[in-house]
Write a protein that holds these residues in place. Structure first.
Motif, PDB file in Angstrom:
ATOM      1  N   ILE A  54       0.877  -1.171   0.000  1.00 21.18           N
ATOM      2  CA  ILE A  54       0.000   0.000   0.000  1.00 21.18           C
ATOM      3  C   ILE A  54       0.911   1.217   0.000  1.00 21.18           C
ATOM      4  CG2 ILE A  54      -1.889   1.177   1.191  1.00 21.18           C
ATOM      5  CD1 ILE A  54      -2.472  -1.519   2.586  1.00 21.18           C
ATOM      6  N   VAL A 105       6.584  -4.048  13.304  1.00 19.39           N
ATOM      7  CA  VAL A 105       5.583  -3.301  12.543  1.00 19.39           C
ATOM      8  C   VAL A 105       4.354  -3.079  13.419  1.00 19.39           C
ATOM      9  CG1 VAL A 105       4.132  -3.288  10.482  1.00 19.39           C
ATOM     10  CG2 VAL A 105       6.350  -4.427  10.409  1.00 19.39           C
ATOM     11  N   TYR A 106       3.958  -4.159  14.065  1.00 19.86           N
ATOM     12  CA  TYR A 106       2.745  -4.154  14.872  1.00 19.86           C
ATOM     13  C   TYR A 106       2.843  -3.143  16.016  1.00 19.86           C
ATOM     14  CZ  TYR A 106      -0.310  -5.988  18.541  1.00 19.86           C
ATOM     15  OH  TYR A 106      -1.209  -6.107  19.549  1.00 19.86           O
ATOM     16  N   GLY A 137       3.233   0.461  14.870  1.00 19.80           N
ATOM     17  CA  GLY A 137       1.979   0.906  14.260  1.00 19.80           C
ATOM     18  C   GLY A 137       0.975   1.354  15.308  1.00 19.80           C
ATOM     19  N   VAL A 138       0.962   0.667  16.434  1.00 17.97           N
ATOM     20  CA  VAL A 138       0.044   1.039  17.514  1.00 17.97           C
ATOM     21  C   VAL A 138       0.419   2.418  18.068  1.00 17.97           C
ATOM     22  CG1 VAL A 138      -0.722   0.443  19.845  1.00 17.97           C
ATOM     23  CG2 VAL A 138      -0.517  -1.343  18.106  1.00 17.97           C
ATOM     24  N   LYS A 191       2.063   4.827  16.460  1.00 20.18           N
ATOM     25  CA  LYS A 191       1.753   5.837  15.444  1.00 20.18           C
ATOM     26  C   LYS A 191       0.257   6.162  15.483  1.00 20.18           C
ATOM     27  CE  LYS A 191       1.692   6.735  10.507  1.00 20.18           C
ATOM     28  NZ  LYS A 191       1.771   6.190   9.153  1.00 20.18           N
ATOM     29  N   GLU A 192      -0.564   5.121  15.571  1.00 16.27           N
ATOM     30  CA  GLU A 192      -2.008   5.315  15.611  1.00 16.27           C
ATOM     31  C   GLU A 192      -2.402   6.174  16.814  1.00 16.27           C
ATOM     32  OE1 GLU A 192      -4.369   4.451  13.496  1.00 16.27           O
ATOM     33  OE2 GLU A 192      -6.074   4.990  14.776  1.00 16.27           O
ATOM     34  N   GLN A 249      -1.647   9.720  16.080  1.00 18.31           N
ATOM     35  CA  GLN A 249      -2.584  10.338  15.124  1.00 18.31           C
ATOM     36  C   GLN A 249      -3.930  10.613  15.777  1.00 18.31           C
ATOM     37  OE1 GLN A 249      -1.559   7.832  11.318  1.00 18.31           O
ATOM     38  NE2 GLN A 249      -2.249   9.887  10.811  1.00 18.31           N
ATOM     39  N   ARG A 280      -6.456  13.858  11.875  1.00 14.69           N
ATOM     40  CA  ARG A 280      -5.368  12.900  12.095  1.00 14.69           C
ATOM     41  C   ARG A 280      -4.082  13.303  11.368  1.00 14.69           C
ATOM     42  NH1 ARG A 280      -6.464   7.439  13.352  1.00 14.69           N
ATOM     43  NH2 ARG A 280      -5.375   6.715  11.503  1.00 14.69           N
ATOM     44  N   TYR A 281      -4.206  14.069  10.285  1.00 15.90           N
ATOM     45  CA  TYR A 281      -3.026  14.514   9.532  1.00 15.90           C
ATOM     46  C   TYR A 281      -2.818  16.023   9.647  1.00 15.90           C
ATOM     47  CZ  TYR A 281      -3.119   9.813   7.786  1.00 15.90           C
ATOM     48  OH  TYR A 281      -3.100   8.445   7.726  1.00 15.90           O
ATOM     49  N   TRP A 311      -2.153   6.371   3.425  1.00 13.26           N
ATOM     50  CA  TRP A 311      -1.737   6.133   4.811  1.00 13.26           C
ATOM     51  C   TRP A 311      -2.920   5.688   5.657  1.00 13.26           C
ATOM     52  CZ3 TRP A 311       2.759   8.857   7.573  1.00 13.26           C
ATOM     53  CH2 TRP A 311       3.917   8.723   6.792  1.00 13.26           C
ATOM     54  N   GLU A 312      -4.114   6.203   5.362  1.00 12.36           N
ATOM     55  CA  GLU A 312      -5.282   5.753   6.116  1.00 12.36           C
ATOM     56  C   GLU A 312      -5.642   4.313   5.750  1.00 12.36           C
ATOM     57  OE1 GLU A 312      -5.302   7.207   8.610  1.00 12.36           O
ATOM     58  OE2 GLU A 312      -7.004   8.535   8.877  1.00 12.36           O
ATOM     59  N   ILE A 313      -5.427   3.936   4.494  1.00 14.15           N
ATOM     60  CA  ILE A 313      -5.643   2.531   4.120  1.00 14.15           C
ATOM     61  C   ILE A 313      -4.655   1.660   4.884  1.00 14.15           C
ATOM     62  CG2 ILE A 313      -5.477   0.854   2.240  1.00 14.15           C
ATOM     63  CD1 ILE A 313      -6.449   3.092   0.356  1.00 14.15           C
ATOM     64  N   ASN A 314      -3.408   2.126   4.954  1.00 10.44           N
ATOM     65  CA  ASN A 314      -2.408   1.426   5.759  1.00 10.44           C
ATOM     66  C   ASN A 314      -2.869   1.300   7.201  1.00 10.44           C
ATOM     67  OD1 ASN A 314       0.112   0.199   5.236  1.00 10.44           O
ATOM     68  ND2 ASN A 314       0.753   2.061   4.178  1.00 10.44           N
ATOM     69  N   ALA A 315      -3.467   2.368   7.717  1.00 11.40           N
ATOM     70  CA  ALA A 315      -3.889   2.361   9.126  1.00 11.40           C
ATOM     71  C   ALA A 315      -5.001   1.340   9.366  1.00 11.40           C
ATOM     72  CB  ALA A 315      -4.338   3.754   9.555  1.00 11.40           C
ATOM     73  N   THR A 322      -4.893  -1.542   8.529  1.00 16.30           N
ATOM     74  CA  THR A 322      -4.237  -2.828   8.793  1.00 16.30           C
ATOM     75  C   THR A 322      -3.494  -2.835  10.122  1.00 16.30           C
ATOM     76  OG1 THR A 322      -2.123  -2.262   7.742  1.00 16.30           O
ATOM     77  CG2 THR A 322      -3.842  -3.094   6.298  1.00 16.30           C
ATOM     78  N   ASN A 323      -3.444  -1.689  10.831  1.00 13.51           N
ATOM     79  CA  ASN A 323      -2.736  -1.723  12.118  1.00 13.51           C
ATOM     80  C   ASN A 323      -3.581  -2.460  13.155  1.00 13.51           C
ATOM     81  OD1 ASN A 323      -4.474   0.115  13.469  1.00 13.51           O
ATOM     82  ND2 ASN A 323      -3.239   1.879  12.853  1.00 13.51           N
ATOM     83  N   ALA A 324      -2.977  -2.702  14.314  1.00 21.15           N
ATOM     84  CA  ALA A 324      -3.633  -3.557  15.312  1.00 21.15           C
ATOM     85  C   ALA A 324      -4.890  -2.910  15.874  1.00 21.15           C
ATOM     86  CB  ALA A 324      -2.649  -3.856  16.430  1.00 21.15           C
ATOM     87  N   VAL A 325      -4.992  -1.593  15.779  1.00 23.56           N
ATOM     88  CA  VAL A 325      -6.158  -0.916  16.340  1.00 23.56           C
ATOM     89  C   VAL A 325      -7.372  -1.096  15.428  1.00 23.56           C
ATOM     90  CG1 VAL A 325      -7.103   1.321  17.040  1.00 23.56           C
ATOM     91  CG2 VAL A 325      -4.709   0.739  17.564  1.00 23.56           C
ATOM     92  N   HIS A 326      -7.201  -0.823  14.147  1.00 23.87           N
ATOM     93  CA  HIS A 326      -8.349  -0.914  13.236  1.00 23.87           C
ATOM     94  C   HIS A 326      -8.528  -2.337  12.703  1.00 23.87           C
ATOM     95  CE1 HIS A 326      -9.033   3.306  13.559  1.00 23.87           C
ATOM     96  NE2 HIS A 326      -7.752   3.529  13.342  1.00 23.87           N
ATOM     97  N   PHE A 370      -5.318  -7.425   2.300  1.00 26.62           N
ATOM     98  CA  PHE A 370      -4.719  -6.815   1.113  1.00 26.62           C
ATOM     99  C   PHE A 370      -3.821  -7.809   0.406  1.00 26.62           C
ATOM    100  CE2 PHE A 370      -6.129  -3.304   3.603  1.00 26.62           C
ATOM    101  CZ  PHE A 370      -6.570  -2.395   2.660  1.00 26.62           C
ATOM    102  N   PRO A 396      -9.973   5.581   8.883  1.00 25.81           N
ATOM    103  CA  PRO A 396      -9.899   4.136   8.621  1.00 25.81           C
ATOM    104  C   PRO A 396     -11.260   3.450   8.728  1.00 25.81           C
ATOM    105  CG  PRO A 396      -8.092   4.809  10.048  1.00 25.81           C
ATOM    106  CD  PRO A 396      -8.958   6.009   9.866  1.00 25.81           C
TER     107      PRO A 396
END
Lengths: 503, 252
Positions: free
Chosen positions: A156, A265-266, A269-270, A272-273, A276, A286-287, B138-142, B144-148, B157, B234
């Motif tokens: 992506i 990654v996992y 990613g948490v 970063k989320e 945001q 968020r951006y 980046w939101e599509i990527n988000a 796939t993160n553990a939160v969403h 994907f 997301p």
């Protein structure tokens, strides 16, 4: 203060070379303009920064009857992509340029059409040349194979075409074909109002949106000499560091993706989320879109928002520290990074690298230190510098900068608490006619420069965006000599955006 | 590696409770419109930077063009436009994104039932950046993160369009990506769905159409679902995919 020198076009290389040699200047941005409607020719502007932070602009006019000039690239290599852009977009030829191939315009773009000429109607579509030429030079020889990748990639991510030439897994040469997401933002800005262009500036790049909005706003403020008050400037600085945080933390996580370390990654990613969602809670997005504007900011950070940032920054910093410590202990991961994708110091310096990529190769460039803006004062930010120039160095620079940003945010919040509520927007009034000004911001990816010139009636006549993703010009040098499977890792360590390069 | 694993074991569950719990309210979301309070003064239309609002004898907001800048909310003197959305919901047709709503389309529901039948409610998605600012991507990527955690919905994907049921398109379809976008779609096998993500792909907004920038995914591909937003959260992207495969049916 900007020192201006008008020279004959033929004297450009010598003047620019002397500035670099004698005053240790570095090229910050170069742009071309079409000023024929104003009774002039094509304008060329080379803006340099001196070690003191002061700027020097070397300017020349090119006769429209003979649209060419001697290429500055031959003596100042950092000009190489700028001059290719001028050739594509304005049809002004840099004579003697070592690499005169097309850069922005693609192979099927008709010859003789230049989008940034004023007599080119940007609102109309352009047909495709039925005989596109092949611009990639490639590598030839026994056992050499070429691996074409993209423009549409497997992940992506954004689009770009890469051609790897090498033997086996060893890459000799990488050629990149970019500018796929070119949306014509600079052309669209011509004649548009200040506010309309702000919303385009924010969308030059989604991931560095606030940096772009602030750099554009600074350019407008420098044109009108109307600047934001202290409260607005502190809010800008706090939010710009929040932008750096979610990018840097996300970039470290993405580096794990480049080495297939899913646990990394996992966990990254948490974090970063979480950053945001902090952006969304305190700035509404968020951006961080639609927050800054020329003259100041569109929203306050009230006491509750300040407290939330303070609390979350402490909690996330502690989590990030544990995360990074665990990554550094993971030898199978760290070993992939050491000595991979080395960007040579001299190359980074001469080709005008900026941001994390420059600082990881020993080139101490950080706009926050050299040209402090918003609420920053000299000495508040020291560039984080490493010398190895490899993927690991780029990771560690981001890590150190992340911790520094957490500290800087708390320092700024401390100052903000002392500043009484105030008007957050200074009215900027009409733009002066026939002037140019620029704004610079250290985005998460590096130095972003927005250069704005007004026309005869104060309208925006030329808008030029040079983002940190100009570092793309350096990536092929860091890839040569590495293994093909290491490319994703090298690519992610630069973490450049395509959209803000392509515009 | 062991210390990463130890950290993971200590982490509590982070997965979002959406859709059982709504997404958070944010300021820079699209406006809520209250027709009873609108006096057609047109202030909103004058400040809208992307021409998403038209006010003549009635008010119309094109949510596909809206970039959630909130300028209209700031200038509305009557309170007809206000904050209060978590995100603008995805729809099957472009006209369903215009507020107040036009007539309900029915063809979309037929397609949904066919897609549900063939694809069995699980989706393999291929992302296609056709010239975005990277925000939607980046939101599509988000997702796939553990939160969403989009995989909890049976959605994942894939690396190749040949393996995909859905093409998730971002960007305006620039001149330089038009050919690649068509080829990506052509490489998919039927049945296939197209979902346009964000203002650019849904309408071409905010960039003017011209020598470089296009009018969105629907100008070259048959779009099944439009997800408004700049970028969509997301949750909105996940909702759009669920709508595409018929796991959400909009009540009318």
């Amino acid at each position: 203060m900007i020192e201006t020198q008008n020279v004959a076009a033929d004297a450009l290389p010598e003047t620019c070379a002397a500035l670099v040699r004698d005053r240790h200047a570095r090229l910050v941005v170069m742009t071309g303009t079409d000023e024929r409607e104003r009774g002039r020719g094509y304008g060329l502007y080379y803006v340099f920064a001196l070690p003191s932070g002061d700027l020097v602009s070397i300017e020349a006019q090119v006769d429209p009857a003979r649209p060419e000039f001697p290429a500055v690239t031959r003596v100042v290599p950092a000009a190489h992509w700028y001059e290719r852009e001028v050739k594509d977009l304005l049809g002004v030829e840099p004579r003697g340029h070592p690499d005169p191939r097309r850069l922005v315009l693609h192979d099927d773009w008709p010859h003789g059409l230049h989008p940034l000429r004023k007599d080119f109607d940007g609102r109309r579509g352009v047909g495709r040349d039925p005989h596109p030429h092949e611009p990639l030079t490639g590598v030839r020889g026994d056992g050499v194979m070429e691996v074409p990748v993209g423009p549409i990639h497997a992940g992506i991510i954004e689009p770009g075409h890469f051609r790897f030439g090498g033997v086996g897994e060893l890459v000799f040469q990488l050629e990149a074909r970019l500018f796929y997401t070119h949306r014509g933002i600079e052309k669209a800005a011509e004649g548009a109002g200040v506010e309309r262009v702000l919303f385009l500036a924010e969308r030059v790049c989604g991931a560095c949106s606030l940096s772009n909005a602030v750099a554009y706003s600074q350019a407008i403020e420098n044109l009108t000499e109307r600047h934001p008050g202290l409260r607005a400037r502190i809010i800008r600085s706090v939010l710009l560091e929040l932008e750096r945080l979610y990018n840097h933390v996300g970039d470290v996580a993405n580096l794990c993706a480049g080495a297939a370390l899913q646990l990394g990654v996992y966990q990254g990613g948490v974090l970063k989320e979480r950053l945001q969602e902090l952006n969304a809670a305190v700035a509404g997005h968020r951006y961080l879109f639609s927050v800054a504007c020329p003259g100041g900011v569109r929203r306050d950070l009230d006491a509750a928002a300040q407290e939330r940032i303070r609390r979350e920054s402490v909690a996330i910093e502690s989590e990030f520290r544990g995360y990074v410590d665990a990554l550094l202990e993971t030898e199978s991961f760290m070993e992939r990074l050491v000595g991979t994708g080395v960007l040579d110091h001299d190359l980074a310096d001469e080709l005008g690298a900026v941001g994390v990529a420059a600082r990881s190769s020993g080139v101490a460039r950080d706009v926050r230190a050299s040209q402090p803006y918003a609420a920053l004062r000299p000495g508040m930010v020291s560039p984080v510098v490493r010398t190895e120039g490899d993927v690991r160095a780029r990771m560690l620079v981001r890590v150190e900068e992340t911790f520094a940003s957490f500290g800087l945010i708390r320092e700024l919040l401390h100052e903000l608490a002392e500043v009484p509520p105030a008007d957050l927007v200074t009215p900027i009034g009409p733009l002066p006619s026939d002037r140019w000004a620029m704004g610079m911001v250290e985005s998460p990816r590096g130095e972003n420069v927005h250069w704005v010139m007004t026309g005869a009636s104060g309208e925006i006549a030329r808008y030029r965006v040079r983002s940190a993703s100009y570092n793309w010009a350096l990536v092929p040098f860091a890839v040569a000599g590495n293994l093909l499977p290491d490319f994703p890792l090298i690519n992610k360590s630069f973490e450049l955006c395509y959209a803000c390069l392509d515009r | 590696m062991l210390s990463l694993l130890r950290r993971r074991l200590r982490l509590a569950t982070v997965t979002s409770r959406w859709p059982d719990v709504p997404a958070p309210l944010i300021d820079r979301a699209q406006p809520v419109f209250d027709p009873a309070r609108c006096d057609l003064n047109g202030a909103c239309a004058r400040v809208c930077p992307v021409g998403a609002i038209v006010v003549d004898t009635r008010f119309a907001l094109d949510r596909a063009r809206c970039i959630s800048c909130s300028r209209c909310i700031e200038v509305c003197p009557t309170g007809a436009l206000a904050q209060g959305l978590t995100f603008a919901v995805p729809e099957r047709t472009r006209s369903d994104l215009v507020e107040p709503r036009a007539a309900v389309a029915t063809k979309g529901e037929e397609l949904a039932s066919r897609a549900r039948h063939v694809l069995g409610r699980s989706l393999q998605v291929r992302h296609l950046d056709a010239g975005s600012c990277n925000g939607c991507d980046w939101e599509i990527n988000a997702t796939t993160n553990a939160v969403h955690d989009i995989q909890r919905f049976g959605i994942d994907f894939v690396a190749s369009p040949r393996h995909a049921d859905v093409l998730l398109v971002t960007g305006t379809v620039t001149r330089n990506l038009e050919i690649a976008a068509r080829r990506t779609y052509d490489a998919m096998s039927a049945p296939r769905l197209v979902v346009a993500v964000g203002a650019c792909a849904a309408s071409g907004s905010p960039y003017p159409t011209g020598y470089a920038s296009g009018e969105g995914a629907a100008s070259i591909l048959p779009v099944d679902v439009f997800i408004p937003g700049c970028p969509p959260r997301p949750e909105a992207i996940i909702e759009g995919l669920l709508l595409a495969v018929g796991r959400i049916v909009r009540a009318r």
